[in-house]
Design an enzyme around this catalytic site. Structure first.
Site, PDB file in Angstrom:
ATOM      1  N   ARG A 112      18.874  -6.961  21.230  1.00  0.00           N
ATOM      2  CA  ARG A 112      18.196  -5.850  20.562  1.00  0.00           C
ATOM      3  C   ARG A 112      19.147  -4.682  20.288  1.00  0.00           C
ATOM      4  O   ARG A 112      18.899  -3.864  19.424  1.00  0.00           O
ATOM      5  CB  ARG A 112      17.043  -5.326  21.425  1.00  0.00           C
ATOM      6  CG  ARG A 112      15.884  -6.284  21.579  1.00  0.00           C
ATOM      7  CD  ARG A 112      14.703  -5.542  22.220  1.00  0.00           C
ATOM      8  NE  ARG A 112      13.679  -6.428  22.722  1.00  0.00           N
ATOM      9  CZ  ARG A 112      12.664  -6.917  22.007  1.00  0.00           C
ATOM     10  NH1 ARG A 112      12.546  -6.598  20.733  1.00  0.00           N
ATOM     11  NH2 ARG A 112      11.763  -7.705  22.551  1.00  0.00           N
ATOM     12  N   GLU A 149       6.748  -0.381  12.118  1.00  0.00           N
ATOM     13  CA  GLU A 149       7.081  -1.756  12.521  1.00  0.00           C
ATOM     14  C   GLU A 149       8.544  -2.062  12.224  1.00  0.00           C
ATOM     15  O   GLU A 149       9.141  -1.484  11.315  1.00  0.00           O
ATOM     16  CB  GLU A 149       6.191  -2.747  11.750  1.00  0.00           C
ATOM     17  CG  GLU A 149       5.014  -3.268  12.553  1.00  0.00           C
ATOM     18  CD  GLU A 149       5.396  -4.247  13.666  1.00  0.00           C
ATOM     19  OE1 GLU A 149       6.542  -4.224  14.166  1.00  0.00           O
ATOM     20  OE2 GLU A 149       4.525  -5.036  14.047  1.00  0.00           O
ATOM     21  N   ASP A 150       9.095  -2.997  12.990  1.00  0.00           N
ATOM     22  CA  ASP A 150      10.431  -3.495  12.674  1.00  0.00           C
ATOM     23  C   ASP A 150      10.360  -4.458  11.498  1.00  0.00           C
ATOM     24  O   ASP A 150      11.124  -4.365  10.550  1.00  0.00           O
ATOM     25  CB  ASP A 150      11.076  -4.179  13.901  1.00  0.00           C
ATOM     26  CG  ASP A 150      10.153  -5.204  14.580  1.00  0.00           C
ATOM     27  OD1 ASP A 150       8.978  -5.343  14.172  1.00  0.00           O
ATOM     28  OD2 ASP A 150      10.617  -5.868  15.522  1.00  0.00           O
ATOM     29  N   ILE A 151       9.388  -5.399  11.571  1.00  0.00           N
ATOM     30  CA  ILE A 151       9.342  -6.445  10.558  1.00  0.00           C
ATOM     31  C   ILE A 151       7.924  -6.969  10.386  1.00  0.00           C
ATOM     32  O   ILE A 151       7.186  -7.089  11.353  1.00  0.00           O
ATOM     33  CB  ILE A 151      10.333  -7.579  10.942  1.00  0.00           C
ATOM     34  CG1 ILE A 151      10.464  -8.626   9.843  1.00  0.00           C
ATOM     35  CG2 ILE A 151       9.991  -8.231  12.259  1.00  0.00           C
ATOM     36  CD1 ILE A 151      11.723  -9.482   9.980  1.00  0.00           C
ATOM     37  N   PHE A 184      15.353 -15.961   9.958  1.00  0.00           N
ATOM     38  CA  PHE A 184      15.181 -15.368  11.273  1.00  0.00           C
ATOM     39  C   PHE A 184      16.338 -14.410  11.517  1.00  0.00           C
ATOM     40  O   PHE A 184      17.500 -14.774  11.389  1.00  0.00           O
ATOM     41  CB  PHE A 184      15.136 -16.426  12.389  1.00  0.00           C
ATOM     42  CG  PHE A 184      14.917 -15.797  13.733  1.00  0.00           C
ATOM     43  CD1 PHE A 184      13.658 -15.332  14.084  1.00  0.00           C
ATOM     44  CD2 PHE A 184      15.963 -15.622  14.621  1.00  0.00           C
ATOM     45  CE1 PHE A 184      13.449 -14.705  15.310  1.00  0.00           C
ATOM     46  CE2 PHE A 184      15.764 -14.994  15.854  1.00  0.00           C
ATOM     47  CZ  PHE A 184      14.503 -14.544  16.191  1.00  0.00           C
ATOM     48  N   ASP A 191       6.181 -10.265   9.129  1.00  0.00           N
ATOM     49  CA  ASP A 191       6.516 -11.665   8.865  1.00  0.00           C
ATOM     50  C   ASP A 191       5.248 -12.381   8.385  1.00  0.00           C
ATOM     51  O   ASP A 191       4.930 -12.348   7.199  1.00  0.00           O
ATOM     52  CB  ASP A 191       7.082 -12.247  10.177  1.00  0.00           C
ATOM     53  CG  ASP A 191       7.563 -13.674  10.068  1.00  0.00           C
ATOM     54  OD1 ASP A 191       8.002 -14.070   8.983  1.00  0.00           O
ATOM     55  OD2 ASP A 191       7.517 -14.404  11.065  1.00  0.00           O
ATOM     56  N   ASP A 217      14.858  -9.079  18.526  1.00  0.00           N
ATOM     57  CA  ASP A 217      15.412  -9.882  19.614  1.00  0.00           C
ATOM     58  C   ASP A 217      15.397 -11.380  19.350  1.00  0.00           C
ATOM     59  O   ASP A 217      14.685 -11.872  18.482  1.00  0.00           O
ATOM     60  CB  ASP A 217      14.606  -9.632  20.885  1.00  0.00           C
ATOM     61  CG  ASP A 217      13.195 -10.212  20.796  1.00  0.00           C
ATOM     62  OD1 ASP A 217      12.511  -9.936  19.791  1.00  0.00           O
ATOM     63  OD2 ASP A 217      12.785 -10.946  21.712  1.00  0.00           O
TER      64      ASP A 217
HETATM   65  P1  IMP Z   1       4.150 -11.318  12.449  1.00  0.00           P
HETATM   66  O1  IMP Z   1       2.964 -11.035  13.333  1.00  0.00           O
HETATM   67  O2  IMP Z   1       4.325 -12.785  12.219  1.00  0.00           O
HETATM   68  O3  IMP Z   1       4.127 -10.536  11.148  1.00  0.00           O
HETATM   69  O4  IMP Z   1       5.440 -10.925  13.234  1.00  0.00           O
HETATM   70  C1  IMP Z   1       5.615  -9.668  13.658  1.00  0.00           C
HETATM   71  C2  IMP Z   1       6.515  -9.585  14.855  1.00  0.00           C
HETATM   72  O5  IMP Z   1       7.240 -10.789  15.118  1.00  0.00           O
HETATM   73  C3  IMP Z   1       7.523  -8.528  14.583  1.00  0.00           C
HETATM   74  O6  IMP Z   1       7.052  -7.265  14.996  1.00  0.00           O
HETATM   75  C4  IMP Z   1       8.733  -9.017  15.367  1.00  0.00           C
HETATM   76  O7  IMP Z   1       8.696  -8.519  16.670  1.00  0.00           O
HETATM   77  C5  IMP Z   1       8.596 -10.517  15.389  1.00  0.00           C
HETATM   78  N1  IMP Z   1       9.455 -11.119  14.336  1.00  0.00           N
HETATM   79  C6  IMP Z   1       9.098 -11.541  13.104  1.00  0.00           C
HETATM   80  N2  IMP Z   1      10.143 -12.021  12.415  1.00  0.00           N
HETATM   81  C7  IMP Z   1      11.210 -11.894  13.226  1.00  0.00           C
HETATM   82  C8  IMP Z   1      12.619 -12.174  13.072  1.00  0.00           C
HETATM   83  O8  IMP Z   1      13.106 -12.656  12.022  1.00  0.00           O
HETATM   84  N3  IMP Z   1      13.405 -11.885  14.139  1.00  0.00           N
HETATM   85  C9  IMP Z   1      12.922 -11.358  15.299  1.00  0.00           C
HETATM   86  N4  IMP Z   1      11.634 -11.054  15.477  1.00  0.00           N
HETATM   87  C10 IMP Z   1      10.786 -11.320  14.455  1.00  0.00           C
HETATM   88 MG    MG Z   2       7.605  -6.739  17.034  1.00  0.00          MG
END
Ligand code: IMP
Ligand code: MG
Length: 181
Positions: free
Chosen positions: A169, A103-105, A156, A107, A163
């Site tokens: 990106r 995964e990239d991140i 963020f 959250d 993106d």
């Molecule tokens: P989650 O489901 O809330 O954990 O978010 C996961 C996805 O949301 C990640 O794989 C990202 O693609 C996107 N995302 C979460 N935080 C950020 C951010 O700070 N910048 C850009 N994309 C984010």
């Molecule tokens: Mg993502």
């Protein structure tokens, strides 16, 4: 590095490509050390993780490992929508395999949680999460990722695959949204 403005929002330099490369090498070494098999499958979560997955896959340098791609979407603008849509599924046979989700991140954890349950339903040997970035204060659901490049506050961020409405990106460094905006 300079600030950048995109869609009327100002972003400041946050993590340089040198730091990203260093932590990617560290995480790859940890994953390699912990692998129970020679041929794990790395599942890259599109689109955000494509750049990290490419660098991680090169860094881990395991000739018998495989890479696969999956796609979900939960974000619109700078906020998570809280809804998960699977856009591209996994065709690879992962039964009995050692799986690492890339995964990239992480959250809210919603994407990671949904991914884990979908992949666990395919009867792999194990499933672990490798993420470049993790926002511990934002986690609402699911497990803490097993491998983390950087723990960050709930900012963020953009760049290096991440993106803002599909743009930026391609930035080689990571930028954070300035607080007062
Ligand atoms: P989650 O489901 O809330 O954990 O978010 C996961 C996805 O949301 C990640 O794989 C990202 O693609 C996107 N995302 C979460 N935080 C950020 C951010 O700070 N910048 C850009 N994309 C984010
Ligand atoms: Mg993502």
């Amino acid at each position: 590095m300079d600030n950048i403005t995109i869609k009327g929002l100002t972003f400041e330099p946050y993590i340089s490509h040198e730091e990203i490369a260093k932590q990617t090498e560290r995480v790859a070494a940890e994953v390699k050390r912990d692998c129970a098999t020679e041929s794990p499958i790395f599942v890259c979560v599109l689109k955000g993780a494509f750049m990290f997955a490419a660098d991680f896959f090169r860094a881990i340098n395991m000739p018998k490992s495989e890479i696969a791609f999956i796609r979900y979407k939960s974000y619109s603008g700078t906020e998570s929508t809280g809804e998960m849509n699977k856009i591209l599924g996994l065709n690879d046979d992962i039964e009995g395999r050692e799986v690492f989700i890339i995964e990239d991140i992480v959250d809210t954890g919603l994407t990671a949680h949904a991914l884990r349950s979908d992949i666990e339903a395919m009867n792999p040997k194990s499933v672990k999460m490798v993420t470049l970035l993790y926002k511990p204060e934002s986690l609402k659901i699911g497990k803490v990722p097993e491998y983390v490049g950087f723990e960050i506050p709930p900012k963020f961020i953009i760049g290096y695959g991440l993106d803002l409405d599909e743009q930026v990106r391609g930035l080689r460094d990571i930028y954070a949204l300035k607080k007062d905006e």
